[in-house]
Write a protein that holds these residues in place. Structure first.
Motif: not given
Length: 573
Positions: A306-319, A321-326, A477-485
């Motif tokens: 298991i990795t942070i990316r896999k966990i965050a993806s399951h809950f639809h967070y960026s890695p 942001h998920f780490s910060d909230i956790f 974020d234009e560079s990653s083409q995704s929302f950042r929290h």
């Protein structure tokens, strides 16, 4: 297709149940209405709805009863209407389903929970979350609809993927969005495009289209093979939403707003705008996306690599942001938690069967038994063979809220619109080794100015005169083409002449707010611990308990003013 005929039949069964839900419904009677043998009918019903017939019916009945409670009806009449001989029997079933008594449910103003979401549609895993979206600007290429007849938004999803030959200019982006749009010429177009931050940068042949902020139920479904697979997945999910999920849960879809799709590499998302039913919670917390479910999910998958990316993806967070909230809620770094949980689980297995130590270490993805033994010793200060009784605990959020909520007092106030200058806070901005989490950083920067602010008109005039805001802000974020929290922190300002480097001007909407504070005259000496307590007791506990009162259109924020920390939660009048 047989599968489609089966789905059509089960949807007719669902509408039959909803029409007769206050009656005594049996599997035998329902099977007879649809021309089936009861045993066969019960089998196909459970296969399709993922619950036994009577359990499914009882869940609907209890939710209808919960709605009746909010209509101020007598408990006895509600119990009788939905087939309970006594109010005691009804209350027992109600508590078992929802975790509280009917009277407590009414007293709290709790939202009626949704029925459990199906785990899959047409063999593809699905999930759902409620969001208040930010305005979204697309740069896309529009294609006019040539088919005759009225547009059915749900039946005509993934139009570009169904007709790729019509798109000479396919947007170059890993994440695309598609939406039906009526131009000023009153003709219908399907616009497929990528998200952009500024429509002024959109160049021909693409055109900009802004989707305004709204309340959405966001559905996710697996789809990664090809365009045809995307079409099939999107439309199967759409049929489930329109024909089952919405009527079953009393949702009212806002057809005057934008229903749109987002296409990722391995899934499709459908954003369904809601007029009614926003925020209903799932009863099966193990399949929801709430904070309560995170630990359960990690523990259930601890055997995997298991990795942070896999966990965050399951809950639809960026890695990130998920780490910060956790860490903010559980007071432990996510990687550290995963490592400790693995070691703790291994230790328990070693105690029951020491002979399998090397196989157990391999099962938990350690490179070698020696590597595991070193990690075990570093964590618990003993060798695996010496394991006796190791305790590993993290905060129990409901228990913490129950035990500490009386340490805060709440008042209510009205605010006018005001402005702050915010800077993203990061751990590397301070040399404090123990300030790598949001509460620690906030405790530091509430009391200290950023270097870029010192010497400006926005600097704090003197110690004890601080007036600063901390809040989560979403940016594209234009560079990653995704929302950042991003967590933004900075001073409240009246007039902004020039925005300092690395800072952003943010307007906070006025209105009615619930304001939380401690009983102490000053929080200065315990600012970090007060921040953590407020995070759990207010942002997790109170907001969850009184969610029906929270205004999701506005921002919740922390305010540090004159050595006191306050949490402001926007609420309805």
């Amino acid at each position: 297709m047989k599968q489609d005929r089966q789905a059509d039949k089960m949807r007719k069964v669902l509408h039959y149940l909803l029409e007769h839900i206050s009656q005594d419904i049996s599997v035998e009677e329902t099977a007879s209405c649809f021309g089936n043998n009861p045993i066969y009918f019960a089998k196909i019903f459970e296969e399709y709805f993922e619950l036994p017939f009577q359990k499914y019916v009882n869940k609907i009945k209890l939710r209808k009863a919960a709605e009746a409670l909010h209509e101020h009806r007598e408990l006895k009449s509600i119990a009788e209407e939905y087939g309970y001989a006594t109010t005691g029997g009804f209350s027992k079933a109600f508590r078992k389903e929802f975790g509280v008594s009917p009277r407590e449910f009414f007293k709290r103003g709790t939202l009626v929970p949704d029925m459990p979401l199906k785990s899959s549609v047409c063999g593809r895993r699905i999930s759902m979350e409620y969001v208040r979206s930010m305005p979204l600007t697309l740069a896309g290429y529009p294609i006019q609809r040539e088919e005759e007849g009225l547009l059915n938004t749900f039946q005509d999803l993934a139009y570009a993927h169904e007709h790729p030959e019509k798109y000479p200019f396919w947007p170059e982006s890993r994440t695309l969005a598609g939406v039906w749009w009526c131009n000023t010429d009153e003709k219908l177009y399907y616009l497929l495009g990528s998200v952009v931050q500024d429509e002024a940068n959109v160049q021909k042949p693409f055109i900009p289209l802004t989707i305004p902020s709204d309340n959405y139920a966001v559905f996710h479904i697996e789809a990664a093979k090809d365009s045809q697979d995307i079409v099939e997945a999107s439309r199967a999910l759409a049929q489930y939403i329109a024909a089952e999920w919405a009527p079953l849960n009393g949702k009212v879809i806002n057809y005057m707003s934008y229903l749109f799709e987002v296409f990722e590499e391995k899934e499709c998302c459908i954003y369904v705008p809601l007029l009614k039913g926003m925020g209903g919670m799932k009863m099966d917390y193990n399949t929801g996306n709430g904070i309560d479910t995170w630990i359960h999910y990690i523990d259930n998958h601890i055997l995997e690599d298991i990795t942070i990316r896999k966990i965050a993806s399951h809950f639809h967070y960026s890695p990130n942001h998920f780490s910060d909230i956790f860490q903010m809620y559980y007071n432990v770094d996510l990687l550290e938690y995963i490592q400790k949980r693995k070691l703790y689980q291994i230790a328990r297995e070693l105690k029951s069967d020491a002979a399998d130590a090397r196989n157990i270490a391999e099962k938990y993805h350690f490179k070698s038994y020696e590597h595991f033994s070193e990690a075990f010793f570093e964590e618990f200060h003993m060798k695996p063979e010496q394991y006796g009784d190791i305790q590993f605990q993290i905060p129990d959020l409901p228990e913490y809220y129950s035990s500490n909520k009386n340490n805060l007092k709440v008042s209510y106030t009205y605010l006018e619109d005001f402005t702050m200058l915010g800077m993203e806070i990061k751990s590397q901005q301070t040399k404090k080794e123990d300030a790598a989490d949001i509460p620690g950083l906030c405790a530091f920067y509430f009391r200290h100015d950023f270097p870029d602010v010192k010497g400006t008109a926005y600097a704090c005039p003197s110690e004890g005169k601080e007036d600063k805001i901390g809040l989560w802000n979403t940016v594209y974020d234009e560079s990653s083409q995704s929302f950042r929290h991003l967590y933004m922190l900075g001073p409240v300002v009246k007039n902004v002449d020039a925005v300092p480097a690395n800072m952003q001007e943010i307007t906070i909407a006025g209105g009615k707010y619930a304001v939380f504070e401690t009983e102490h005259s000053s929080d200065k000496l315990h600012l970090e611990s007060v921040y953590k307590m407020m995070t759990i007791c207010v942002l997790y506990g109170w907001v969850k308990e009184f969610r029906v009162r929270v205004d999701l259109d506005k921002i919740t924020f922390m305010r540090y003013r004159h050595n006191k920390l306050y949490t402001y939660v926007p609420i309805y009048e």
